[in-house]
Design a protein around this motif. Structure first.
Motif, PDB file in Angstrom:
ATOM      1  N   GLN A 258       0.819  -1.201   0.000  1.00  0.00           N
ATOM      2  CA  GLN A 258       0.000   0.000   0.000  1.00  0.00           C
ATOM      3  C   GLN A 258       0.851   1.248   0.000  1.00  0.00           C
ATOM      4  O   GLN A 258       0.517   2.247  -0.632  1.00  0.00           O
ATOM      5  CB  GLN A 258      -0.927  -0.021   1.229  1.00  0.00           C
ATOM      6  N   TRP A 259       1.968   1.209   0.651  1.00  0.00           N
ATOM      7  CA  TRP A 259       2.900   2.334   0.679  1.00  0.00           C
ATOM      8  C   TRP A 259       4.302   1.798   0.380  1.00  0.00           C
ATOM      9  O   TRP A 259       4.701   0.782   0.913  1.00  0.00           O
ATOM     10  CB  TRP A 259       2.913   3.043   2.044  1.00  0.00           C
ATOM     11  N   ILE A 260       5.012   2.498  -0.467  1.00  0.00           N
ATOM     12  CA  ILE A 260       6.414   2.200  -0.759  1.00  0.00           C
ATOM     13  C   ILE A 260       7.216   3.439  -0.433  1.00  0.00           C
ATOM     14  O   ILE A 260       7.029   4.499  -1.058  1.00  0.00           O
ATOM     15  CB  ILE A 260       6.617   1.798  -2.230  1.00  0.00           C
ATOM     16  N   ARG A 261       8.090   3.351   0.547  1.00  0.00           N
ATOM     17  CA  ARG A 261       8.868   4.502   1.012  1.00  0.00           C
ATOM     18  C   ARG A 261      10.328   4.304   0.633  1.00  0.00           C
ATOM     19  O   ARG A 261      10.937   3.282   0.952  1.00  0.00           O
ATOM     20  CB  ARG A 261       8.732   4.641   2.532  1.00  0.00           C
ATOM     21  N   LEU A 262      10.854   5.324  -0.067  1.00  0.00           N
ATOM     22  CA  LEU A 262      12.262   5.348  -0.446  1.00  0.00           C
ATOM     23  C   LEU A 262      12.888   6.542   0.253  1.00  0.00           C
ATOM     24  O   LEU A 262      12.693   7.692  -0.149  1.00  0.00           O
ATOM     25  CB  LEU A 262      12.406   5.458  -1.974  1.00  0.00           C
ATOM     26  N   LEU A 263      13.583   6.262   1.341  1.00  0.00           N
ATOM     27  CA  LEU A 263      14.122   7.328   2.185  1.00  0.00           C
ATOM     28  C   LEU A 263      15.514   7.722   1.717  1.00  0.00           C
ATOM     29  O   LEU A 263      16.268   6.898   1.176  1.00  0.00           O
ATOM     30  CB  LEU A 263      14.167   6.870   3.644  1.00  0.00           C
ATOM     31  N   ARG A 264      15.836   9.036   1.930  1.00  0.00           N
ATOM     32  CA  ARG A 264      17.163   9.597   1.696  1.00  0.00           C
ATOM     33  C   ARG A 264      17.648   9.402   0.248  1.00  0.00           C
ATOM     34  O   ARG A 264      18.793   9.104  -0.008  1.00  0.00           O
ATOM     35  CB  ARG A 264      18.181   9.004   2.670  1.00  0.00           C
ATOM     36  N   LEU A 265      16.723   9.577  -0.696  1.00  0.00           N
ATOM     37  CA  LEU A 265      17.142   9.564  -2.100  1.00  0.00           C
ATOM     38  C   LEU A 265      17.756  10.911  -2.473  1.00  0.00           C
ATOM     39  O   LEU A 265      17.268  11.966  -2.043  1.00  0.00           O
ATOM     40  CB  LEU A 265      15.945   9.272  -3.007  1.00  0.00           C
ATOM     41  N   PRO A 266      18.818  10.904  -3.222  1.00  0.00           N
ATOM     42  CA  PRO A 266      19.418  12.196  -3.618  1.00  0.00           C
ATOM     43  C   PRO A 266      18.483  12.972  -4.566  1.00  0.00           C
ATOM     44  O   PRO A 266      17.696  12.384  -5.304  1.00  0.00           O
ATOM     45  CB  PRO A 266      20.713  11.782  -4.302  1.00  0.00           C
ATOM     46  N   GLU A 267      18.597  14.262  -4.498  1.00  0.00           N
ATOM     47  CA  GLU A 267      17.768  15.134  -5.344  1.00  0.00           C
ATOM     48  C   GLU A 267      18.597  15.633  -6.526  1.00  0.00           C
ATOM     49  O   GLU A 267      19.675  16.189  -6.336  1.00  0.00           O
ATOM     50  CB  GLU A 267      17.255  16.326  -4.536  1.00  0.00           C
ATOM     51  N   GLY A 268      18.107  15.355  -7.711  1.00  0.00           N
ATOM     52  CA  GLY A 268      18.811  15.787  -8.910  1.00  0.00           C
ATOM     53  C   GLY A 268      18.573  17.252  -9.216  1.00  0.00           C
ATOM     54  O   GLY A 268      17.519  17.815  -8.888  1.00  0.00           O
ATOM     55  N   LYS A 269      19.556  17.893  -9.830  1.00  0.00           N
ATOM     56  CA  LYS A 269      19.463  19.289 -10.213  1.00  0.00           C
ATOM     57  C   LYS A 269      19.813  19.420 -11.684  1.00  0.00           C
ATOM     58  O   LYS A 269      20.412  18.538 -12.286  1.00  0.00           O
ATOM     59  CB  LYS A 269      20.400  20.145  -9.368  1.00  0.00           C
ATOM     60  N   ALA A 270      19.419  20.562 -12.179  1.00  0.00           N
ATOM     61  CA  ALA A 270      19.707  20.799 -13.595  1.00  0.00           C
ATOM     62  C   ALA A 270      21.201  20.943 -13.815  1.00  0.00           C
ATOM     63  O   ALA A 270      21.971  21.270 -12.894  1.00  0.00           O
ATOM     64  CB  ALA A 270      18.977  22.066 -14.079  1.00  0.00           C
ATOM     65  N   SER A 271      21.638  20.675 -15.020  1.00  0.00           N
ATOM     66  CA  SER A 271      23.065  20.733 -15.328  1.00  0.00           C
ATOM     67  C   SER A 271      23.628  22.125 -15.144  1.00  0.00           C
ATOM     68  O   SER A 271      24.766  22.308 -14.733  1.00  0.00           O
ATOM     69  CB  SER A 271      23.306  20.273 -16.775  1.00  0.00           C
ATOM     70  N   GLY A 272      22.821  23.147 -15.432  1.00  0.00           N
ATOM     71  CA  GLY A 272      23.299  24.530 -15.260  1.00  0.00           C
ATOM     72  C   GLY A 272      23.376  24.947 -13.820  1.00  0.00           C
ATOM     73  O   GLY A 272      24.006  25.945 -13.475  1.00  0.00           O
TER      74      GLY A 272
END
Length: 313
Positions: A258-272
């Motif tokens: 019912q819930w799938i939790r993915l903790l502490r995933l890195p956040e992607g940013k734009a190349s610029g």
């Protein structure tokens, strides 16, 4: 004492009276000698000190016989000699029967040793108790030794069976078989296996945790038809220091919850390195790099995984 009295008759029978008279007349001096002699007595037997010594030795012999007879009766009474046996030892049709405590100072050879019905059998020794089985050449086949240092059994196989004849435990040079329905390990450190373990079911006790741990090496679980990990009333946790890999060669990996939790995933940013909006986004989408790495990307009207893919570089 015997007395022999020898008396010489003076006259003979009537038919020879005349000849006797002539003899007496011819030899008057012989008649005088015979008339003057008295009966002679000869004593036959043992007399004096020899007789007293004989009586003494006879009395001494009778005394020794009485002493020996008394000692024999006393020994028979003390040792409890009877027609059936001696003391606590009884001779029966089936063998020897011992009552009470018995001590054996030399090895005991017997075909069968059993106690009375309903009574226990105690074997006690100040050092150890050894049970050996040898062949006709006196070669040791099986040995059972129990002593102050511990219990030791030596043989080709070792089996433990229940009263119904079911195999509970068996050990030989090839394998060790546990035939009981459940193998229970109560040690604080659990069970340690230096090699592989084959079992159809691994389960902890009720309200207890089950841990499979390899402190310094890897832990491998494999089965040709699948491996199932199930926790009906709790959680399943997989913790590792480096990487946790879920790999399926011919199938797929399904996460059904019912819930799938993915903790502490890195956040992607734009190349610029610049953000498209000044306000902080609270909605993200999950992206997957070509190498399988997951990261978060700010959600937009379309997919932003290609824009914010610096994590994959």
């Amino acid at each position: 004492m015997f007395q022999v009295i020898r008396e010489i008759p003076r006259t003979l029978s009537d038919p020879s009276n005349q000849h006797t008279e002539m003899t007496q007349e011819a030899c008057p001096h012989r008649s005088n000698v015979q008339s003057s002699d008295k009966p002679h007595v000869y004593k036959v037997g043992i007399h004096g000190w020899r007789k007293r010594c004989l009586y003494f030795f006879v009395l001494l012999l009778m005394f020794l016989i009485l002493i020996n007879l008394a000692l024999t009766v006393w020994i028979l009474k003390v040792m409890k000699f009877t027609i059936d046996g001696m003391g606590n030892l009884r001779i029966t049709e089936k063998g020897l029967k011992l009552e009470g405590d018995s001590e054996f100072l030399q090895p005991l050879y017997a075909k069968e040793i059993q106690s009375k019905p309903g009574r226990p059998l105690f074997l006690q020794s100040s050092r150890n108790i050894s049970v050996n089985v040898v062949n006709s050449n006196k070669q040791l086949l099986t040995q059972l030794v129990t002593g102050s240092s511990g219990f030791r059994a030596q043989g080709r196989t070792f089996e433990v069976k229940s009263t119904s004849g079911n195999l509970l435990f068996s050990a030989d040079e090839q394998e060790v078989v546990v035939g009981a329905e459940r193998l229970r390990v109560t040690g604080a450190e659990g069970a340690v296996f230096s090699k592989s373990v084959e079992t159809p079911h691994v389960r902890a006790e009720p309200f207890k945790e089950l841990r499979l741990e390899s402190p310094t090496r890897s832990l491998l679980m494999e089965a040709p038809k699948g491996v199932e990990i199930q926790a009906e009333a709790g959680d399943i946790r997989a913790i590792c220091r480096n990487e946790l890999r879920l790999e399926s060669k011919d199938g797929e990996i399904a996460l059904d919850a019912q819930w799938i939790r993915l903790l502490r995933l890195p956040e992607g940013k734009a190349s610029g390195g610049s953000s498209s909006s000044g306000t902080r986004q609270t909605v993200y989408e999950v992206c997957v790099c070509p190498n399988g790495r997951l990261f978060l990307s700010q959600a937009g009207t379309g997919s932003t995984c290609q824009i914010n893919n610096n994590v994959c570089l």
